[in-house]
Scaffold this active site. Sequence first.
Site, PDB file in Angstrom:
ATOM      1  N   LYS A  62     159.219 -51.297 -68.819  1.00 23.69           N
ATOM      2  CA  LYS A  62     159.949 -52.053 -68.753  1.00 23.69           C
ATOM      3  C   LYS A  62     161.082 -51.972 -69.448  1.00 23.69           C
ATOM      4  O   LYS A  62     161.606 -53.601 -69.444  1.00 23.69           O
ATOM      5  CB  LYS A  62     159.432 -51.657 -70.729  1.00 23.69           C
ATOM      6  CG  LYS A  62     159.488 -53.136 -71.687  1.00 23.69           C
ATOM      7  CD  LYS A  62     158.692 -52.081 -73.229  1.00 23.69           C
ATOM      8  CE  LYS A  62     159.098 -53.156 -74.351  1.00 23.69           C
ATOM      9  NZ  LYS A  62     160.955 -52.902 -74.777  1.00 23.69           N
ATOM     10  N   ASN A  63     161.815 -51.587 -69.762  1.00 22.52           N
ATOM     11  CA  ASN A  63     163.692 -51.366 -70.266  1.00 22.52           C
ATOM     12  C   ASN A  63     164.402 -51.843 -69.257  1.00 22.52           C
ATOM     13  O   ASN A  63     164.894 -51.901 -69.052  1.00 22.52           O
ATOM     14  CB  ASN A  63     163.840 -50.012 -71.272  1.00 22.52           C
ATOM     15  CG  ASN A  63     162.834 -50.158 -72.295  1.00 22.52           C
ATOM     16  OD1 ASN A  63     162.465 -50.924 -73.110  1.00 22.52           O
ATOM     17  ND2 ASN A  63     162.453 -49.032 -72.864  1.00 22.52           N
TER      18      ASN A  63
ATOM     19  N   ARG B 189     164.108 -58.426 -78.890  1.00 26.73           N
ATOM     20  CA  ARG B 189     164.812 -58.588 -78.779  1.00 26.73           C
ATOM     21  C   ARG B 189     165.827 -58.757 -77.596  1.00 26.73           C
ATOM     22  O   ARG B 189     166.698 -58.670 -77.636  1.00 26.73           O
ATOM     23  CB  ARG B 189     165.267 -57.080 -78.746  1.00 26.73           C
ATOM     24  CG  ARG B 189     166.784 -57.032 -79.357  1.00 26.73           C
ATOM     25  CD  ARG B 189     167.028 -56.931 -80.628  1.00 26.73           C
ATOM     26  NE  ARG B 189     167.829 -56.414 -80.922  1.00 26.73           N
ATOM     27  CZ  ARG B 189     169.241 -57.161 -82.375  1.00 26.73           C
ATOM     28  NH1 ARG B 189     167.920 -57.592 -82.671  1.00 26.73           N
ATOM     29  NH2 ARG B 189     170.013 -56.743 -82.239  1.00 26.73           N
TER      30      ARG B 189
ATOM     31  N   CYS C 270     160.468 -55.554 -82.651  1.00 28.34           N
ATOM     32  CA  CYS C 270     159.723 -54.674 -83.805  1.00 28.34           C
ATOM     33  C   CYS C 270     160.837 -53.627 -84.620  1.00 28.34           C
ATOM     34  O   CYS C 270     162.558 -54.009 -84.578  1.00 28.34           O
ATOM     35  CB  CYS C 270     159.674 -53.251 -82.528  1.00 28.34           C
ATOM     36  SG  CYS C 270     157.795 -53.383 -81.823  1.00 28.34           S
TER      37      CYS C 270
ATOM     38  N   ARG D 168     169.720 -53.272 -85.412  1.00 31.96           N
ATOM     39  CA  ARG D 168     169.730 -53.289 -83.968  1.00 31.96           C
ATOM     40  C   ARG D 168     170.487 -54.560 -84.271  1.00 31.96           C
ATOM     41  O   ARG D 168     170.411 -55.654 -83.494  1.00 31.96           O
ATOM     42  CB  ARG D 168     167.979 -53.719 -83.369  1.00 31.96           C
ATOM     43  CG  ARG D 168     167.667 -52.836 -83.512  1.00 31.96           C
ATOM     44  CD  ARG D 168     166.448 -51.741 -82.335  1.00 31.96           C
ATOM     45  NE  ARG D 168     165.679 -52.970 -81.916  1.00 31.96           N
ATOM     46  CZ  ARG D 168     164.612 -52.860 -80.719  1.00 31.96           C
ATOM     47  NH1 ARG D 168     164.483 -51.970 -80.368  1.00 31.96           N
ATOM     48  NH2 ARG D 168     163.762 -54.267 -80.797  1.00 31.96           N
TER      49      ARG D 168
ATOM     50  N   ILE E 250     173.477 -57.090 -83.373  1.00 29.71           N
ATOM     51  CA  ILE E 250     174.151 -57.855 -82.099  1.00 29.71           C
ATOM     52  C   ILE E 250     175.133 -57.705 -81.653  1.00 29.71           C
ATOM     53  O   ILE E 250     175.565 -58.216 -81.193  1.00 29.71           O
ATOM     54  CB  ILE E 250     172.731 -58.771 -81.449  1.00 29.71           C
ATOM     55  CG1 ILE E 250     173.359 -59.794 -82.836  1.00 29.71           C
ATOM     56  CG2 ILE E 250     171.486 -58.936 -81.234  1.00 29.71           C
ATOM     57  CD1 ILE E 250     172.730 -61.698 -82.205  1.00 29.71           C
ATOM     58  N   ASP E 251     175.961 -56.894 -83.353  1.00 27.97           N
ATOM     59  CA  ASP E 251     177.256 -57.980 -83.528  1.00 27.97           C
ATOM     60  C   ASP E 251     178.609 -57.105 -82.231  1.00 27.97           C
ATOM     61  O   ASP E 251     179.077 -57.362 -81.785  1.00 27.97           O
ATOM     62  CB  ASP E 251     177.740 -56.576 -84.511  1.00 27.97           C
ATOM     63  CG  ASP E 251     177.563 -57.505 -85.615  1.00 27.97           C
ATOM     64  OD1 ASP E 251     177.129 -58.369 -85.614  1.00 27.97           O
ATOM     65  OD2 ASP E 251     177.170 -57.161 -87.031  1.00 27.97           O
ATOM     66  N   LEU E 252     177.689 -56.329 -81.499  1.00 29.79           N
ATOM     67  CA  LEU E 252     178.185 -55.689 -80.345  1.00 29.79           C
ATOM     68  C   LEU E 252     178.665 -56.464 -79.251  1.00 29.79           C
ATOM     69  O   LEU E 252     179.180 -55.716 -78.433  1.00 29.79           O
ATOM     70  CB  LEU E 252     177.451 -54.005 -80.362  1.00 29.79           C
ATOM     71  CG  LEU E 252     178.368 -52.596 -81.452  1.00 29.79           C
ATOM     72  CD1 LEU E 252     177.623 -51.485 -80.079  1.00 29.79           C
ATOM     73  CD2 LEU E 252     179.394 -52.455 -80.938  1.00 29.79           C
TER      74      LEU E 252
ATOM     75  N   ASP F 293     162.434 -43.212 -78.207  1.00 28.70           N
ATOM     76  CA  ASP F 293     161.422 -44.555 -77.248  1.00 28.70           C
ATOM     77  C   ASP F 293     160.389 -43.063 -77.614  1.00 28.70           C
ATOM     78  O   ASP F 293     159.109 -43.580 -77.131  1.00 28.70           O
ATOM     79  CB  ASP F 293     161.454 -44.678 -75.691  1.00 28.70           C
ATOM     80  CG  ASP F 293     162.107 -46.356 -76.613  1.00 28.70           C
ATOM     81  OD1 ASP F 293     162.129 -46.056 -77.977  1.00 28.70           O
ATOM     82  OD2 ASP F 293     162.506 -46.896 -76.619  1.00 28.70           O
TER      83      ASP F 293
ATOM     84  N   ARG G 288     152.806 -54.749 -75.260  1.00 25.41           N
ATOM     85  CA  ARG G 288     154.156 -54.711 -75.296  1.00 25.41           C
ATOM     86  C   ARG G 288     155.179 -54.579 -73.991  1.00 25.41           C
ATOM     87  O   ARG G 288     155.841 -54.604 -73.801  1.00 25.41           O
ATOM     88  CB  ARG G 288     155.065 -55.436 -76.190  1.00 25.41           C
ATOM     89  CG  ARG G 288     154.709 -56.307 -77.687  1.00 25.41           C
ATOM     90  CD  ARG G 288     156.210 -56.764 -78.924  1.00 25.41           C
ATOM     91  NE  ARG G 288     157.291 -56.293 -78.147  1.00 25.41           N
ATOM     92  CZ  ARG G 288     158.392 -55.899 -78.606  1.00 25.41           C
ATOM     93  NH1 ARG G 288     158.800 -55.279 -79.302  1.00 25.41           N
ATOM     94  NH2 ARG G 288     159.685 -55.858 -77.943  1.00 25.41           N
TER      95      ARG G 288
END
Length: 421
Positions: free
Chosen positions: A22-23, A91, A115, A120, A122-124, A305, A399
């Site tokens: 998935k990732n 995400r 999730c 988490r 998203i500024d980076l 995870d 998912r």
Amino acid sequence: MRQYRIRGGNRLLGELKIGGAKNAVLPILAAVCLNESETVIHNCPRISDTFDSIEILNRVGCETDFCQNTLKVRASDLSYEIPEDFAKKMRSSVLFMGAFLARCGRVILPLPGGCSIGTRAIDLHIEGLEAMGAKIRRGDGKLFCETDGLKGAKIKLTFASVGATENLMIAATRAHGETVIENAAREPEIADLAEFLKKLGADIRGAGTSTIIVQGKQSLCAPVAHTIIPDRIVAATHLVAAAMTGGEIVLKDVRPFDLMPVVACLKEMGCFLRCDGDDVHLRAPERLRAVPRIETRVHPGFPTDMQAQFVAALTLADGQSEVTETVFENRYSHVGELRKMGANIRLTADKRTFVINGTNALRGATIAAHDLRCGAALILAALAADGESIVQNASYVERGYESIERDLTHLGADILLENSG
């Protein structure tokens, strides 16, 4: 709504082939938008996040054909607005930002979902893309992004974020000049994305290390075929399932090196493990042993995870264990559900450390998944519990696990996916 009906007590026995990660597939599905020719992706997991990503591709103008585990994509003409209903489901939709800025020079992206396991932020992602020349503003729950041409930059991430590393790497492939990403994430999925991008013609060095260097190209256009690496989290989940049920299994087509932190903990818990080429063999002890301390870390540390699954396993271990979550601040929703099954778990005040006193048995109960890995942990607990359990909210599990009920049934579990009425 769907749920899993599980009757515990069966030992897991046999062999299982592990599918694509998935990732790994999700960033690659965003990166296909860079390619103006045809892309073929093999070993593509048939999970809901994959289907949602494919729907995004269809809605922005791509042609797709998904047959069994092979996906074909042609991204010739693209619109620049990501559909809100699918972007908010996961995400990884944020990764389309880097791809579209690189290919189209603009994108409108609804703030991504996924999730609820932590901020988490998203500024980076935003800070890195702005350093490369993107102009990004927020409004009405969306990100409005544009650029008159991305430029190479030196970017030092304050946290080794997997998503930010992927987004910046994708964007940098078509930026003018050299981009250096320092404190980059080192996960195997980062290296797999880099291998895919190199097949498109990208110039990338250092993927899998803390410094990634990308020399931008004006265009990326080549017929490409790529095979997704096996899912190390799915593999590790099945190893823990076998350990909890006193089973003995062989996982086929995995990459044992990617599983080393998990293998080390399972050995400490008393399991026999042997790696043979692309196979991993596990035999469980009569009873699992407690582990004094596990602490999640970015790769190559213990994977966040797998935190919930190991908490579930340690509820049946002999002695007291401690597990500390350092990556996501809200990854504890499984605790309350496991307590319904008789687990003895105490959370520290900051809700980061789980103090677990092992019990002799868990009991069947009706419990609910609150996120993907929480759902996996509850399924494992139900497999080892006395009596019948219902695990609600199966959509979370779907998912990230392709037909987990099929695979567990193949190994001897009594599990059924059903409509909840």
